[in-house]
Design a protein around this motif. Structure first.
Motif, PDB file in Angstrom:
ATOM      1  N   PHE A  14      36.430  42.875  51.028  1.00 42.39           N
ATOM      2  CA  PHE A  14      35.910  44.082  50.656  1.00 42.39           C
ATOM      3  C   PHE A  14      37.232  44.346  50.487  1.00 42.39           C
ATOM      4  N   TRP A  15      37.524  45.402  48.957  1.00 38.74           N
ATOM      5  CA  TRP A  15      38.495  45.985  48.269  1.00 38.74           C
ATOM      6  C   TRP A  15      38.409  47.148  48.774  1.00 38.74           C
ATOM      7  N   ASP A  16      39.568  47.976  48.335  1.00 35.61           N
ATOM      8  CA  ASP A  16      39.511  49.725  48.731  1.00 35.61           C
ATOM      9  C   ASP A  16      39.652  49.706  46.815  1.00 35.61           C
ATOM     10  N   TRP A  17      38.683  50.551  46.219  1.00 33.13           N
ATOM     11  CA  TRP A  17      38.918  50.718  44.830  1.00 33.13           C
ATOM     12  C   TRP A  17      39.691  52.061  44.488  1.00 33.13           C
ATOM     13  N   CYS A  27      43.051  48.947  46.078  1.00 39.72           N
ATOM     14  CA  CYS A  27      43.314  47.914  45.367  1.00 39.72           C
ATOM     15  C   CYS A  27      44.112  46.976  46.201  1.00 39.72           C
ATOM     16  N   ARG A  28      43.974  47.366  47.885  1.00 39.61           N
ATOM     17  CA  ARG A  28      44.141  46.460  49.438  1.00 39.61           C
ATOM     18  C   ARG A  28      42.627  46.082  49.439  1.00 39.61           C
ATOM     19  N   ARG A  29      43.155  45.284  50.433  1.00 39.71           N
ATOM     20  CA  ARG A  29      42.053  44.131  50.670  1.00 39.71           C
ATOM     21  C   ARG A  29      41.629  45.507  52.418  1.00 39.71           C
ATOM     22  N   PHE A  30      40.745  45.399  52.696  1.00 42.27           N
ATOM     23  CA  PHE A  30      39.905  46.363  52.929  1.00 42.27           C
ATOM     24  C   PHE A  30      39.423  45.259  54.727  1.00 42.27           C
ATOM     25  N   LYS A  31      38.300  44.198  54.393  1.00 43.10           N
ATOM     26  CA  LYS A  31      38.365  43.461  55.240  1.00 43.10           C
ATOM     27  C   LYS A  31      37.467  42.237  54.772  1.00 43.10           C
ATOM     28  N   THR A  32      37.770  41.197  55.951  1.00 45.33           N
ATOM     29  CA  THR A  32      36.852  39.977  55.435  1.00 45.33           C
ATOM     30  C   THR A  32      35.772  39.913  56.354  1.00 45.33           C
ATOM     31  N   LEU A  33      35.024  39.039  55.810  1.00 45.36           N
ATOM     32  CA  LEU A  33      33.763  38.625  57.054  1.00 45.36           C
ATOM     33  C   LEU A  33      33.746  37.086  56.812  1.00 45.36           C
ATOM     34  N   LYS A  34      33.562  36.304  57.797  1.00 46.51           N
ATOM     35  CA  LYS A  34      32.873  34.821  57.674  1.00 46.51           C
ATOM     36  C   LYS A  34      31.887  34.849  57.678  1.00 46.51           C
TER      37      LYS A  34
END
Length: 572
Positions: A526-529, A532-539
């Motif tokens: 997930f990135w912020d529009w 453009c920074r990465r917001f979260k990563t789910l496995k």
């Protein structure tokens, strides 16, 4: 001493006595004699005499008793060498093994004309244009060339030469297939048609092979794998719910009346709240029911399509079985009552969502990679399919006929995305390019291809319809404008995930604040529009996370699918 004694005679003694008696006499001399054999000096003398002279050889001589030099051979018979004569002497300026070659200023067209004329008719004009060279000398003063003859004259001369060649008796070597003469006379153009020979009697081994091949082909066609032919597979559908209609007579696909957006602001999910397990192989695509999202449609590599309940029981409601190979893509109609499916069996099926019946089947004999209906309400009968043979094919599903073909790509077509109020659509392909088309007109109005671009197997449209997010296979998401120029937004670039080699789906949140994508390691990013920074990563999955969809109404819930055969539902 013996030699000395033998050389003396009595007369010598008398002479010696007289010589010794004179007071002025010199001492006596002994005679000399050589022991070497005699040598014939005739040839040596002749050679020395010939070498010493610089005169040329007499042309009337029939025998030359020595080896003359090159100067003697090329010297003039009488008088000095002509100063402006062509240099042919061995002592002259030689730039070729046959003598001296002079440069001539000839235009390329004129040279090609004389070159082709010489090889075609056997004669050509020399660079001066005053003389003709070649064995076949033309009769008229103005010689014909290959460029100033009419096509009819070329044909007439060709037929005439062929007739003359047929009348001439064949040399013996022309009848030998191993000779060059036979090959020259019997060579055939690669574009010449093959002459049909009378059918020969098949051997037993050939007959068995032909029968086995025919049986294999018939079996392949029966499974629906025939090229361009519709399969005879039985389409089945199984309903797994309690009842297809409720007590009020409403269908099981009818959306709930109280379904509405709980919050306009979207949030990132944090935990998995449900898993749908039913596919025996990897899931290739998932789609929420349009506008409401109370049902989830999934396509799998086990040749089946399933639809799941999302809001209440969260079970499988119906299974659609109509493909003989893995299902590649699925797409709902605007109201969700029907959907399209594309499979690797080269067929496109148009299904009724409620009853599970196949309304129609379309095929061009090629594998469809993406299927899409025109989003306009009055054009819901128009089907677009991106094929593996580089074409986008347009069908009218009412008549079942192909109404248009968009054939400009150089590789298999991967995506079709409608923009500009559905007047245009953007396609991506394995040729690493984007092309923009006017709907119904098979002419590219915008071609986007740069040396740094990679293939883009997934594209999503931003909720405000002003931007396109393209999943690039160099592990980044690129943003393109949907305005007139379709420019790349260099300020927005989303990276960090690993998607090289996988067609991982990219998507937006309903409010457009977040961009999400699966990756090849089973995670959902997930990135912020704006930043453009990465917001979260789910496995999410053990294998590849190939698809991700944001719920259209429940704004904090996301569905993901992977090649482990599991569909997961995430919430905050």
């Amino acid at each position: 001493m013996d030699l000395l004694q033998s050389s003396y005679t009595p007369e010598d003694e008398e002479d010696d006595g007289e010589s010794l008696s004179s007071p002025d006499a010199s001492p006596p001399r002994l005679p000399t004699k050589s022991a070497a054999p005699a040598v014939d000096d005739t040839a040596l003398a002749l050679s020395a005499a010939a070498a010493s002279t610089s005169r040329p050889l007499d042309p009337s001589l029939h025998l030359v008793p020595f080896n003359p030099t090159a100067d003697q051979l090329w010297a003039p018979v009488l008088g000095p060498q002509h100063p402006h004569a062509p240099i042919s002497s061995a002592s002259g300026n030689r730039n070729h093994k046959l003598g001296h070659v002079e440069d001539a200023a000839v235009l390329p067209f004129l040279f090609d004309e004389q070159y082709n004329t010489f090889h075609r008719f056997g004669y050509a004009a020399d660079p001066s244009g005053l003389h003709m060279v070649g064995d076949a000398q033309p009769q008229p003063a103005e010689a014909d060339t290959v460029y100033n003859l009419a096509p009819s004259e070329h044909k007439r001369r060709r037929l005439q030469s062929k007739e003359e060649a047929d009348q001439e008796p064949l040399p013996p070597e022309a009848k030998n297939p191993a000779s060059d003469e036979w090959i020259l006379r019997n060579k055939q153009s690669p574009w010449a048609g093959k002459k049909e020979a009378p059918p020969a009697e098949l051997t037993e081994e050939q007959r068995q092979y032909a029968e086995a091949h025919a049986a294999k082909k018939a079996e392949k066609e029966a499974r629906g794998e025939g090229k361009g032919e519709k399969s005879d597979m039985v389409y089945k559908s199984t309903f797994h719910g309690k009842e297809e209609k409720d007590y009020q007579g409403r269908s099981w696909i009818t959306p709930p009346k109280d379904a509405k957006a709980s919050n306009e602001r979207c949030y990132i999910p944090k935990r998995c709240v449900h898993e749908w397990v039913g596919h025996t192989k990897g899931v290739s695509a998932i789609r929420f029911f349009p506008k409401y999202g109370h049902l989830l449609l999934s396509a799998s590599m086990d040749c089946k399509i399933k639809i799941w309940d999302v809001l209440e029981s969260r079970t499988c409601m119906r299974t659609y079985m109509g493909h003989s190979k893995a299902v590649r893509d699925i797409s709902f109609s605007n109201d969700g009552s029907k959907f399209l499916s594309a499979g690797y069996d080269r067929n496109i099926q148009y299904w009724d969502t409620e009853t599970g019946q196949v309304i129609s089947t379309f095929s061009t004999g090629k594998v469809p990679y993406v299927v899409k209906l025109n989003p306009d309400e009055d054009k819901q009968h128009v089907l677009l399919a991106g094929m593996s043979d580089k074409k986008i094919v347009q069908w009218d599903m009412k008549s079942g006929q192909i109404t248009q073909e968009y054939d400009q790509h150089l590789g298999a077509v991967n995506t079709i995305t409608f923009v500009d109020n559905n007047r245009r659509f953007v396609t991506s392909s394995d040729d690493k390019s984007l092309r923009v088309w006017e709907f119904g007109i098979p002419v590219v109005i915008k071609y986007i291809s740069e040396p740094h671009m990679h293939s883009m197997p997934a594209i999503a449209l931003h909720p405000n319809s002003n931007w396109l997010a393209a999943q690039s296979l160099d592990n980044q998401i690129l943003i393109y404008s949907t305005k007139e120029r379709f420019q790349l937004n260099k300020k927005k670039r989303f990276a960090g995930h690993i998607v090289a080699g996988y067609a991982c789906q990219v998507n937006f949140s309903p409010d457009g604040r977040f961009v999400m994508s699966g990756d090849g390691e089973g995670s959902c990013w997930f990135w912020d529009w704006k930043s453009c920074r990465r917001f979260k990563t789910l496995k999410c999955h053990n294998g590849v996370c190939i698809g991700c969809e944001w719920h259209p109404l429940e704004t904090s819930k996301v569905a993901t699918c992977g090649w482990d055969g599991v569909i997961k539902y995430w919430s905050n």
